[in-house]
Design a protein around this motif. Structure first.
Motif, short mmCIF file in Angstrom:
data_model
loop_
_atom_site.label_atom_id
_atom_site.label_comp_id
_atom_site.label_asym_id
_atom_site.label_seq_id
_atom_site.Cartn_x
_atom_site.Cartn_y
_atom_site.Cartn_z
N THR A 138 77.19 -11.91 39.43
CA THR A 138 76.92 -10.49 39.71
C THR A 138 75.71 -10.37 40.61
OG1 THR A 138 75.61 -10.29 37.70
CG2 THR A 138 77.91 -9.66 37.54
N ASN B 97 87.93 -13.68 36.12
CA ASN B 97 86.59 -13.85 36.67
C ASN B 97 86.14 -15.30 36.61
OD1 ASN B 97 86.01 -11.21 37.39
ND2 ASN B 97 85.27 -10.67 35.33
N GLU C 274 82.03 -14.84 36.75
CA GLU C 274 81.70 -14.19 38.02
C GLU C 274 80.19 -14.18 38.22
OE1 GLU C 274 82.48 -12.65 35.26
OE2 GLU C 274 81.35 -10.77 35.07
N TYR D 60 80.17 -7.80 42.12
CA TYR D 60 80.35 -9.08 41.45
C TYR D 60 81.46 -9.83 42.15
CZ TYR D 60 84.64 -7.36 39.33
OH TYR D 60 85.90 -6.88 39.14
N ASN E 244 93.46 -13.31 38.73
CA ASN E 244 92.80 -12.05 38.35
C ASN E 244 91.57 -12.30 37.49
OD1 ASN E 244 94.68 -10.38 39.60
ND2 ASN E 244 96.09 -10.61 37.87
C1 LIG Z 1 85.14 -9.23 35.75
O1 LIG Z 1 83.75 -8.95 35.68
C2 LIG Z 1 83.41 -7.60 35.98
C3 LIG Z 1 81.91 -7.47 36.08
O2 LIG Z 1 81.24 -8.11 35.04
C4 LIG Z 1 84.06 -6.68 34.96
O3 LIG Z 1 83.76 -5.34 35.27
C5 LIG Z 1 85.57 -6.90 34.98
O4 LIG Z 1 86.18 -6.13 33.98
C6 LIG Z 1 85.90 -8.37 34.76
N1 LIG Z 1 87.32 -8.58 34.97
C7 LIG Z 1 88.09 -9.23 34.08
C8 LIG Z 1 89.52 -9.41 34.47
O5 LIG Z 1 87.65 -9.66 33.03
#
Ligand SMILES: *[C@@H]1O[C@H](CO)[C@@H](O)[C@H](O)[C@H]1NC(C)=O
Length: 349
Positions: free
Chosen positions: A259, A86, A257, A36, A84
């Motif tokens: 994926t 997404n 994000e 992702y 940090n």
């Molecule tokens: C960002 O997205 C990924 C995949 O969906 C997830 O595993 C991760 O915990 C997320 N990170 C945050 C900071 O939310």
């Protein structure tokens, strides 16, 4: 479009078509997301080119289409609330970003909008993302506040690919048709001989004006879920507003994000392969037959990109023709893999 995509040869293409058809029939729902990328990370990387852990490259750029400018304090492409996260911001600050609501029966039009375009280096990818915080200015008269809209469109080998776009029950956002003029499509590198009608997610309630709290919308009142199950090589994300505010010239929304299914560079396994199939009318017994379609292996010299899929296969259990069905992981080619070293160095369309 064709600048970063080398065409596979005819034979390879036919093979790929067969393999992709097989994937559609057997494993499309078994694709597993393991890569992702928050899009702000691509935009912030050197030369706009981002390397995924598995070696594939993506690049991204922002475009202010049709004079629709972004909000300087919270510009399109920014990581929110920090790097940090997404989430990537999209925002507007101009009347050129207004599509119309369609409330009078007309078709709202994405002529001016904020855009982010993501491209892949010589491969196609299936993608999922969430458009979030598509809300409205909290004003008493719903006709006097800004109302947001987001959308997405993609291409595969120069042909337009439309996603599935859904909202949750009770959502304040609805999916409705929008026109995109040919000239605006041109600006984002989506060549089309005509205007396109596409689906867009727009704030739809005329009784409630809700400014959804960002990252605190568990029931998805202001979200739209976008999915491209069939692989694409160019992805467009659109932000605009359907209605002008009487007193607030800007607003912002976010998207999650992107994926991608996991996989590897791959090649056809050499040699004729055999497969084990059940014998009709004789439960629990199998026979070996020549395999109808080739099998693929991860291979860093391979000309294809494979996605890993969970499936089941029949396996001889030892005694005579007895067999059992067992879970199995296979590599399924989803596109050619022909990255170019010029990626990110070519002038944009
Ligand atoms: C960002 O997205 C990924 C995949 O969906 C997830 O595993 C991760 O915990 C997320 N990170 C945050 C900071 O939310």
């Amino acid at each position: 479009m064709a600048k970063t995509q080398t065409k596979a040869g005819g034979a390879a293409k036919a093979l790929l078509a067969t393999a992709v058809a097989l994937l559609a029939a057997t494993a499309a729902d078994a694709r597993s997301a393991c890569e992702y990328v928050p899009i702000h990370r691509i935009l912030a990387s050197a030369g706009g080119v981002y390397n995924l852990a598995d070696g594939r490259q993506l690049k991204a750029r922002k475009v202010s289409v049709g004079g629709c400018s972004t909000m300087p304090a919270l510009p399109t492409g920014l990581a929110y609330p920090d790097t940090n996260s997404n989430y990537t911001v999209m925002s507007h600050e101009s009347d050129a970003c207004i599509t119309g609501t369609g409330r009078d029966g007309s078709t709202p039009t994405y002529a001016g909008f904020q855009a982010i375009v993501i491209e892949s280096n010589g491969f196609k990818f299936s993608a999922d993302l969430v458009l979030e915080d598509i809300d409205a200015q909290p004003v008493d008269d719903p006709t006097q506040g800004w109302r947001e809209t987001m959308s997405s469109l993609a291409m595969a080998d120069g042909a337009v690919v439309r996603p599935t776009m859904t909202t949750k029950p009770g959502s304040l956002v609805a999916v409705q048709p929008f026109r995109v003029p040919r000239a605006s499509l041109q600006e984002v590198g989506f060549p089309s001989s005509d205007d396109l009608l596409i689906s867009g997610a727009a704030y739809s309630s005329w009784t409630e004006t809700k400014n959804c709290p960002f990252m605190n919308d568990p029931t998805g009142q202001c979200k739209a879920f976008v999915s491209y199950p069939d692989p694409v090589d160019r992805l467009l994300i659109i932000y605009a507003i359907t209605q002008k505010s009487a007193n607030d010239p800007n607003a912002a929304a976010f998207f999650s994000e992107v994926t991608l299914a996991c996989g590897c560079q791959c090649a056809e396994k050499p040699g004729a392969s055999q497969m084990t199939v059940p014998v009709e009318g004789s439960a629990g017994t199998c026979k070996k037959v020549p395999s109808k379609s080739p099998a693929y292996n991860c291979d860093f010299m391979g000309k294809f990109w494979c996605e890993t899929a969970e499936t089941t296969r029949w396996e001889m259990t030892g005694s005579r023709s007895a067999c059992a069905s067992v879970p199995s992981t296979i590599q399924v080619p989803v596109s050619s893999y022909t990255p170019t070293s010029q990626f990110g160095k070519l002038p944009e369309p």
